[in-house]
Design an enzyme around this catalytic site. Sequence first.
Site, short mmCIF file in Angstrom:
data_model
loop_
_atom_site.label_atom_id
_atom_site.label_comp_id
_atom_site.label_asym_id
_atom_site.label_seq_id
_atom_site.Cartn_x
_atom_site.Cartn_y
_atom_site.Cartn_z
N GLU A 46 -29.08 1.28 20.56
CA GLU A 46 -30.02 2.26 20.02
C GLU A 46 -31.39 1.59 19.91
OE1 GLU A 46 -29.21 3.91 16.11
OE2 GLU A 46 -30.66 5.49 16.53
N GLU A 95 -24.23 11.46 14.25
CA GLU A 95 -23.52 11.51 12.97
C GLU A 95 -23.71 12.87 12.33
OE1 GLU A 95 -25.03 8.24 10.69
OE2 GLU A 95 -23.42 6.91 11.33
O1 AHR Z 1 -27.19 1.90 13.44
C1 AHR Z 1 -28.20 2.50 12.70
C2 AHR Z 1 -27.87 3.93 12.37
O2 AHR Z 1 -26.75 3.97 11.54
C3 AHR Z 1 -27.48 4.80 13.53
O3 AHR Z 1 -28.56 5.33 14.16
C4 AHR Z 1 -26.69 5.87 12.90
O4 AHR Z 1 -25.79 6.48 13.77
C5 AHR Z 1 -26.07 5.19 11.70
O5 AHR Z 1 -26.27 5.94 10.55
#
Ligand code: AHR
Length: 658
Positions: free
Chosen positions: A48, A376
């Site tokens: 990410e 999420e």
């Molecule tokens: O890893 C950081 C964040 O944590 C991600 O973007 C999310 O999916 C989770 O809440």
Amino acid sequence: MIIKRAIFTACAMAALATAQAQTPKVYTIEADKVKAHIEPTMYGIFFEDINLAADGGVYAELVKNRSFEFNSHLAGWQERQKNGGKGSVEVVDRTAQRPENAHTIKVNIESNTGSFGLSNEGFRGMGIKKGETYSFTVTARKPAGSLIKLIAELHNASGNVIGTGTLTPTSANWKKYNVKFTATATEDKASLYVWLKGKGVVDLDMVSLFPQHTWKNRPAGLRADLVQKLADMKPGFLRFPGGCIVEGRDLVNRYQWKKSIGDIDKRENIINRWNTEFAHRLTPDYYQTFGLGFMEYFMTAEDIGASPLPILNCGMACQFNTGQLVPMDQLDPYLQDALDLIEFANGGPNTKWGKLRASLGHPKPFNLKMLGVGNEQWGEQYIERWKVFTKAIKDKYPSIKIISSLGPFAEGKEFELLDKTFRGLGADILDEHYYKAPKWFLDNAKRYDNYDRKGPKIFAGEYAAQSVATGSPENKNNWECALAEAAFMTGLERNADVVNMASYAPLFAHVDGWQWTPDLIWFDNLRSYGTPNYYVQQLYALNKGTDVVPLLNDGAMVSGEEGAYATASIDKNTKELIIKFVNTTDKAKPVTFSINSTSTYQKTGTVITLGNYKKDAVNSLDTPTAVSPVKSTIGLSGKSVTVTVEPATFKVIRLKMI
Ligand code: AHR
């Protein structure tokens, strides 16, 4: 410090001597009784763009705000002059012609004497290596009558020039110009100066500097050292591009894959949602250029042998932020994005999106097998959108497996609603996330022992032990956390018939630009290191085997009794038995593994040891392998092997069948 270490070592040696004198505890391995198949996807990675992971990280562009699209259009840039040089810089708005790249600069050089120009600070500086070739590129145009030369100079932190190249725009139309030059010194906080010499006006956009050496030496590519760290894990899958970044704080700032492919100057830049997320780690200069876009993600996954796993927005912005929703009757563009992505990845050259992929240099399909619907998400609003997405995708592409979120929590009413509903609806794969204390990981090694064997498969999509508290900026990637994860992962592997995929989160963090900790790999502008957690993940991925076999204590599976966590697998390809054993106690454990098997074994096996560290042991840029695996050999006595597992240690033993 040295004295403390000596005392610790002496204690550990004394503990070892005592342990050696003890009778080993005997575990039985039923090496011929395959209990579960381990999917090739079992241990993967989750990428990410958080912590400057993409821009300022693995995407090797060194210039920040290269196309002047930050809200503050000259952020990262500073006007410069020397020896009486005179000029001015104007930001030009061309939204009507180029809405996706709406700003350029016009530089007016007023005097032939001296120098006028701009400098760029990079992402917390620029990492420059002596002897490395750098490629400086600009898109420029100049009206007839103007004659302006651009001199690119790399400056070290003391202001000395450590590399320079010159180019002269010649066209009255927008055109790309490039010059390459070699750096004469190494510097991790360099900056780029662009001097403009001559007289008249020049328009500039896409002012860019890349190292020539990138991952696979692709022009304008990825940082080779960082991708190598991923390749060294041999991950089973690559989940991308997030994370909450998929959702956006609001829908305007969601990740849109179609805007992340093709010419880089047509990829619309947006603010990075982590820019303002954490008051304790504000990062106002964090944007997304999408230089690392979906094509690059797919290609990287292919390069490192990982199955691609894209996650798409399902019509919901992050529920921790605005929770903005796309009305049910307006979901079509979102659905179309999902269907088009599958065609982009897998379609033939006769399809619209397959043809585009081929035109971008990849005629072969990417063999996409799975897709995440939402990150999420939680609640009824997710369920109703999930149903629409699932129907549309399955109607057209029945073999694509859909990853369904079970939300951000590992238990509780949101988790239970989604778990129950998706099981009832026959979902393919459920994505569970847990950011918890080390103790939770130790206590939950049995989590999957009683999961329904006939229900959906599990993807442990994001997890990491938190040394202080979830989301705390004080969290450390220390040995206590890594050991707890190693212990927990015995439970993932033991239940490989249910758990098909797992990935630690997040993946990357810039030491000067992070928002979230802990993270798997930390880096600065020149260096990087794997955390203790990285080595745990790597040991699992490199030693997963193909099939789980029972490892028993008095006829029962081992999962945390007296601080012992273990799993065993065979590798049908290499014909090996692989034992993983985690001792979470502060005492050494002498253990014997007695193997029931029709196979015989070579007299010597391999042991990989990661451990016997203090709880707070960490790696760093200066001590990158302080916590790292050590290899040794071990002798077998027939079909039995005895080893002492040091305190707080994770051991992998590989025994070759004859
Ligand atoms: O890893 C950081 C964040 O944590 C991600 O973007 C999310 O999916 C989770 O809440």
